[in-house]
Write a protein that holds these residues in place. Structure first.
Motif, PDB file in Angstrom:
ATOM      1  N   VAL A  28     -74.762 -48.120  48.475  1.00  0.00           N
ATOM      2  CA  VAL A  28     -74.839 -49.356  48.182  1.00  0.00           C
ATOM      3  C   VAL A  28     -75.323 -48.976  46.491  1.00  0.00           C
ATOM      4  O   VAL A  28     -76.142 -48.525  46.180  1.00  0.00           O
ATOM      5  N   ASP A  29     -74.283 -49.471  45.564  1.00  0.00           N
ATOM      6  CA  ASP A  29     -74.675 -49.676  44.467  1.00  0.00           C
ATOM      7  C   ASP A  29     -75.463 -50.695  44.124  1.00  0.00           C
ATOM      8  O   ASP A  29     -75.030 -51.853  44.065  1.00  0.00           O
ATOM      9  N   PRO A  30     -76.775 -50.500  43.762  1.00  0.00           N
ATOM     10  CA  PRO A  30     -77.748 -51.523  43.512  1.00  0.00           C
ATOM     11  C   PRO A  30     -77.421 -52.433  42.115  1.00  0.00           C
ATOM     12  O   PRO A  30     -77.808 -53.542  42.109  1.00  0.00           O
ATOM     13  N   VAL A  31     -76.627 -52.048  41.314  1.00  0.00           N
ATOM     14  CA  VAL A  31     -75.961 -52.657  40.101  1.00  0.00           C
ATOM     15  C   VAL A  31     -75.107 -53.754  40.452  1.00  0.00           C
ATOM     16  O   VAL A  31     -75.178 -54.980  39.969  1.00  0.00           O
ATOM     17  N   THR A  32     -74.005 -53.130  41.055  1.00  0.00           N
ATOM     18  CA  THR A  32     -72.715 -53.979  41.256  1.00  0.00           C
ATOM     19  C   THR A  32     -72.660 -54.771  42.744  1.00  0.00           C
ATOM     20  O   THR A  32     -72.041 -55.607  43.054  1.00  0.00           O
ATOM     21  N   GLY A  33     -73.397 -53.891  43.693  1.00  0.00           N
ATOM     22  CA  GLY A  33     -73.479 -54.419  45.067  1.00  0.00           C
ATOM     23  C   GLY A  33     -72.014 -53.857  45.716  1.00  0.00           C
ATOM     24  O   GLY A  33     -72.186 -53.938  46.824  1.00  0.00           O
ATOM     25  N   GLU A  34     -71.492 -52.850  45.160  1.00  0.00           N
ATOM     26  CA  GLU A  34     -70.366 -52.011  45.941  1.00  0.00           C
ATOM     27  C   GLU A  34     -71.003 -51.201  47.070  1.00  0.00           C
ATOM     28  O   GLU A  34     -71.850 -50.562  46.745  1.00  0.00           O
ATOM     29  N   MET A  35     -70.141 -51.121  48.088  1.00  0.00           N
ATOM     30  CA  MET A  35     -70.629 -50.466  49.126  1.00  0.00           C
ATOM     31  C   MET A  35     -69.396 -49.493  49.471  1.00  0.00           C
ATOM     32  O   MET A  35     -68.351 -49.566  49.538  1.00  0.00           O
ATOM     33  N   GLU A  36     -69.881 -48.050  50.075  1.00  0.00           N
ATOM     34  CA  GLU A  36     -69.098 -47.272  50.604  1.00  0.00           C
ATOM     35  C   GLU A  36     -69.509 -46.369  52.039  1.00  0.00           C
ATOM     36  O   GLU A  36     -70.751 -46.485  51.973  1.00  0.00           O
ATOM     37  N   PRO A  94     -78.304 -45.087  40.222  1.00  0.00           N
ATOM     38  CA  PRO A  94     -79.095 -45.193  41.458  1.00  0.00           C
ATOM     39  C   PRO A  94     -78.204 -45.617  42.541  1.00  0.00           C
ATOM     40  O   PRO A  94     -77.242 -46.282  42.441  1.00  0.00           O
ATOM     41  N   HIS A  95     -78.697 -45.552  43.765  1.00  0.00           N
ATOM     42  CA  HIS A  95     -78.055 -45.772  44.997  1.00  0.00           C
ATOM     43  C   HIS A  95     -79.129 -46.214  46.283  1.00  0.00           C
ATOM     44  O   HIS A  95     -80.285 -45.340  46.084  1.00  0.00           O
ATOM     45  N   TYR A  96     -78.660 -47.121  46.861  1.00  0.00           N
ATOM     46  CA  TYR A  96     -79.752 -47.091  48.204  1.00  0.00           C
ATOM     47  C   TYR A  96     -78.735 -46.638  49.374  1.00  0.00           C
ATOM     48  O   TYR A  96     -77.425 -46.977  49.280  1.00  0.00           O
ATOM     49  N   PRO A 100     -93.567 -37.696  33.846  1.00  0.00           N
ATOM     50  CA  PRO A 100     -92.902 -38.693  34.514  1.00  0.00           C
ATOM     51  C   PRO A 100     -91.645 -39.270  33.637  1.00  0.00           C
ATOM     52  O   PRO A 100     -92.058 -39.195  32.398  1.00  0.00           O
ATOM     53  N   GLN A 101     -90.596 -39.702  34.021  1.00  0.00           N
ATOM     54  CA  GLN A 101     -89.945 -40.386  33.491  1.00  0.00           C
ATOM     55  C   GLN A 101     -89.585 -41.853  34.109  1.00  0.00           C
ATOM     56  O   GLN A 101     -89.288 -41.918  35.080  1.00  0.00           O
ATOM     57  N   LEU A 102     -89.391 -43.104  33.319  1.00  0.00           N
ATOM     58  CA  LEU A 102     -89.174 -44.080  33.567  1.00  0.00           C
ATOM     59  C   LEU A 102     -87.762 -44.518  33.000  1.00  0.00           C
ATOM     60  O   LEU A 102     -87.146 -44.221  32.010  1.00  0.00           O
ATOM     61  N   ILE A 103     -86.889 -44.758  34.110  1.00  0.00           N
ATOM     62  CA  ILE A 103     -85.538 -44.963  33.774  1.00  0.00           C
ATOM     63  C   ILE A 103     -85.276 -46.476  34.045  1.00  0.00           C
ATOM     64  O   ILE A 103     -85.125 -47.037  35.144  1.00  0.00           O
ATOM     65  N   GLU A 104     -84.840 -47.118  32.845  1.00  0.00           N
ATOM     66  CA  GLU A 104     -84.693 -48.614  33.024  1.00  0.00           C
ATOM     67  C   GLU A 104     -83.135 -48.940  33.249  1.00  0.00           C
ATOM     68  O   GLU A 104     -82.378 -48.430  32.630  1.00  0.00           O
ATOM     69  N   MET A 105     -83.053 -49.613  34.087  1.00  0.00           N
ATOM     70  CA  MET A 105     -81.692 -50.102  34.638  1.00  0.00           C
ATOM     71  C   MET A 105     -81.954 -51.268  35.475  1.00  0.00           C
ATOM     72  O   MET A 105     -82.402 -51.335  36.671  1.00  0.00           O
ATOM     73  N   ASP A 106     -80.997 -52.512  35.222  1.00  0.00           N
ATOM     74  CA  ASP A 106     -81.124 -53.471  36.112  1.00  0.00           C
ATOM     75  C   ASP A 106     -80.440 -53.237  37.459  1.00  0.00           C
ATOM     76  O   ASP A 106     -79.309 -52.997  37.552  1.00  0.00           O
ATOM     77  N   MET A 107     -81.208 -53.792  38.493  1.00  0.00           N
ATOM     78  CA  MET A 107     -80.953 -53.393  39.790  1.00  0.00           C
ATOM     79  C   MET A 107     -80.782 -54.673  40.357  1.00  0.00           C
ATOM     80  O   MET A 107     -81.991 -55.357  40.621  1.00  0.00           O
ATOM     81  N   THR A 108     -79.588 -55.327  40.945  1.00  0.00           N
ATOM     82  CA  THR A 108     -79.895 -56.659  41.763  1.00  0.00           C
ATOM     83  C   THR A 108     -79.981 -56.530  42.787  1.00  0.00           C
ATOM     84  O   THR A 108     -80.726 -57.397  43.616  1.00  0.00           O
ATOM     85  N   TYR A 109     -79.699 -55.664  43.734  1.00  0.00           N
ATOM     86  CA  TYR A 109     -79.480 -55.354  45.000  1.00  0.00           C
ATOM     87  C   TYR A 109     -80.441 -54.561  45.615  1.00  0.00           C
ATOM     88  O   TYR A 109     -80.277 -53.297  45.580  1.00  0.00           O
ATOM     89  N   VAL A 110     -81.798 -54.953  46.007  1.00  0.00           N
ATOM     90  CA  VAL A 110     -82.720 -54.295  46.363  1.00  0.00           C
ATOM     91  C   VAL A 110     -83.555 -54.748  47.736  1.00  0.00           C
ATOM     92  O   VAL A 110     -83.318 -55.691  48.069  1.00  0.00           O
ATOM     93  N   PRO A 111     -84.261 -53.748  48.430  1.00  0.00           N
ATOM     94  CA  PRO A 111     -84.930 -54.228  49.591  1.00  0.00           C
ATOM     95  C   PRO A 111     -85.825 -55.531  49.576  1.00  0.00           C
ATOM     96  O   PRO A 111     -85.918 -56.211  50.306  1.00  0.00           O
TER      97      PRO A 111
END
Length: 542
Positions: free
Chosen positions: A258-266, A234-236, A189-200
């Motif tokens: 939703v981009d959990p890093v920047t909060g941008e939405m499409e 990553p995306h939600y 398995p792989q752990l991908i480290e990335m700061d995500m601000t907008y999460v459930p």
């Protein structure tokens, strides 16, 4: 009296609105507001008239009764409507399910390498171990684990979430996500480290669902899940839509990414959704429509009285009533099999009436009726557990594929710690035709051999290789004593692979020794562990 009562009512109303729209994230649609405020207004009219009449002596009894009566009538009519309305929606629900009758010819064979054999529980187990690499790992929990396509293969992807409010306060961001192969249990398995601000699991404006609601106040949010695009970003994915039939029938219309890093939405409709998004329709929608398709085929009266031709999805005993399967292009569908509809207290049928594939991107429901009379998934799980009763293995959720032109159950088997131990393939038409192994290649090889030697069905041309005959000297022998017999594995001089045969099929194989010259027949599929169709001990030179 009113000066004291009205401010309290307004304060309670504001608090109620905060609970509905900010905490509960209720959509600000006409049907939503009507549903949650009409009962409140009716109760308020009853309370107002009763309290004012009780405490204000000049208030007339007739006026009080009229006010309370109007409130009671509104409340009773609302309750009656809410209870009885579903009885008149059978046709609408069946039409929304929109099932199409198809046959096995419409279920294309899947590449063996892409059939997922790693169950979700094992992926969660490995993800939990890997999360120990994080700093301050006690701050976090695993989010929901979902299967998806990445780089031409299938993976279980799990976002890392906050473990409560105080951990959220002390953390700057969620640390990333973990991917586990769904095809190869031995892949690391792989752990991908990335700061995500907008999460459930975030709070206030950092809750990804509240973030979406602030921008789209009137849409119905059905489901929020985590996906990774082809570049590893990553995306939600928030599935949205609307209700018909006064909030009784869900209609999915697209996704909000939703981009959990920047909060941008499409926002995308179903047709405009990017190809890398694996699913638009969440599993609970697939469960709902499978149920409607099974029980509302001939209307509401047949549902409760005649019950002719009705079916129900099989209960798996897992989190979801459907399981994700893929086609040859790795497109995701929600799968479940159907059995006959049984009444409360009746024993569940062990035979499959049909199975369905619900396309996770388009919402198309295909019903494979020609599978009628085959083993259902519950039977496949029981057979797998009985085969390994001595090992006390537990069967994971099975999935059905077209393997070598046959409907075949793929059943993972785990120990009590959720560690994957065996993979078993069970022919849906004959429970006596099965194969297993501790690797996918071994399991498919064993099943291929059983299918070719024990079934009378036609095999898809090109799926099975030609039978090869080899005469060689035995180099080494290993015997594995299992509950159903002895498995003999041996090496041959000049062949860089392991051959295997069961004593149940060839009892004399247990007497084989190094140095024996043997004549074997097998279908060469390139497996490292090669099942043998027949074996004959010719002589021992010593």
């Amino acid at each position: 009296m009113l000066r004291k009562w009205i401010p309290i009512r307004y304060t309670a109303g504001v608090f109620y609105g905060i609970l509905l729209f900010y905490v509960g994230l209720l959509d600000q649609s006409f049907s939503g507001i009507l549903t949650y405020y009409v009962p409140l207004v009716a109760i308020g009219m009853i309370m107002d008239s009763t309290l004012v009449f009780t405490f204000v002596k000049t208030f007339r009894k007739q006026t009080a009764m009229i006010g309370a009566g109007i409130g009671a009538v509104i409340l009773i009519l609302f309750i009656v409507f809410w209870v009885l309305q579903p009885l008149f929606l059978a046709d609408q629900k069946y039409e929304m399910a929109d099932g199409e009758e198809v046959t096995v010819e419409d279920l294309n064979p899947v590449n063996e390498e892409n059939i997922p054999v790693v169950p979700r529980s094992y992926a969660e187990y490995r993800s939990d171990i890997l999360m120990g690499q994080l700093q301050n790992q006690a701050f976090y929990n695993l989010g929901q684990t979902r299967i998806q396509k990445m780089d031409g293969s299938l993976y279980w992807v799990t976002p890392i979430e906050y473990d409560g409010f105080f951990r959220w306060v002390r953390s700057d961001a969620a640390p990333g996500y973990i991917i586990v192969s769904a095809e190869n249990p031995r892949e690391e398995p792989q752990l991908i480290e990335m700061d995500m601000t907008y999460v459930p699991s975030g709070y206030f404006h950092e809750d990804v669902n509240r973030h979406v609601r602030s921008e789209f106040p009137d849409v119905i949010m059905y489901d929020t899940h985590f996906e990774v695009d082809q570049e590893g970003n990553p995306h939600y994915i928030v599935s949205y839509g609307s209700y018909t039939e006064f909030r009784r029938v869900s209609d999915v219309e697209g996704v909000i990414i939703v981009d959990p890093v920047t909060g941008e939405m499409e926002q995308h409709t179903i047709e405009e959704t990017p190809e890398w998004v694996n699913r638009i329709f969440p599993p609970h929608i697939a469960e709902e429509r499978n149920e409607w398709f099974g029980i509302y085929k001939s209307g509401i009266f047949n549902r409760f009285f005649g019950r002719e031709g009705l079916t129900q999805p099989t209960y798996w005993g897992s989190d979801d009533g459907v399981t994700g399967v893929v086609d040859q292009d790795l497109n995701l569908s929600w799968f479940t099999d159907h059995t006959r509809l049984v009444g409360e207290g009746e024993e569940t049928s062990r035979s499959m009436i049909a199975f369905t594939m619900f396309d996770a991107r388009t919402g198309e429901l295909r019903n494979f009726r020609d599978a009628s009379g085959s083993l259902n998934g519950r039977v496949a799980m029981d057979l797998a557990e009985r085969t390994f009763r001595r090992d006390d293995y537990v069967a994971g959720t099975p999935s059905l594929y077209n393997v070598y032109g046959q409907y075949t159950w793929v059943v993972p088997l785990m120990d009590r710690n959720n560690v994957l131990r065996e993979i078993m393939l069970v022919n849906a038409s004959d429970e006596n035709v099965y194969g297993y192994g501790d690797t996918k290649r071994e399991a498919f090889g064993a099943y291929q051999l059983e299918l070719a030697t024990r079934t009378d069905e036609d095999i898809v041309p090109g799926e099975l290789t030609e039978l090869e005959e080899v005469t060689a000297t035995v180099e080494r022998v290993y015997q594995w004593d299992r509950e159903e017999g002895v498995t003999v594995r041996f090496l041959l001089e000049g062949y860089d692979r392991i051959f295997t045969v069961s004593s149940g099929s060839y009892p004399r194989a247990v007497f084989m020794e190094p140095g024996d010259e043997v004549l074997i027949e097998f279908m060469d599929g390139g497996e490292e562990v090669q099942p043998v169709e027949s074996i004959e001990i010719l002589r021992n030179p010593s």
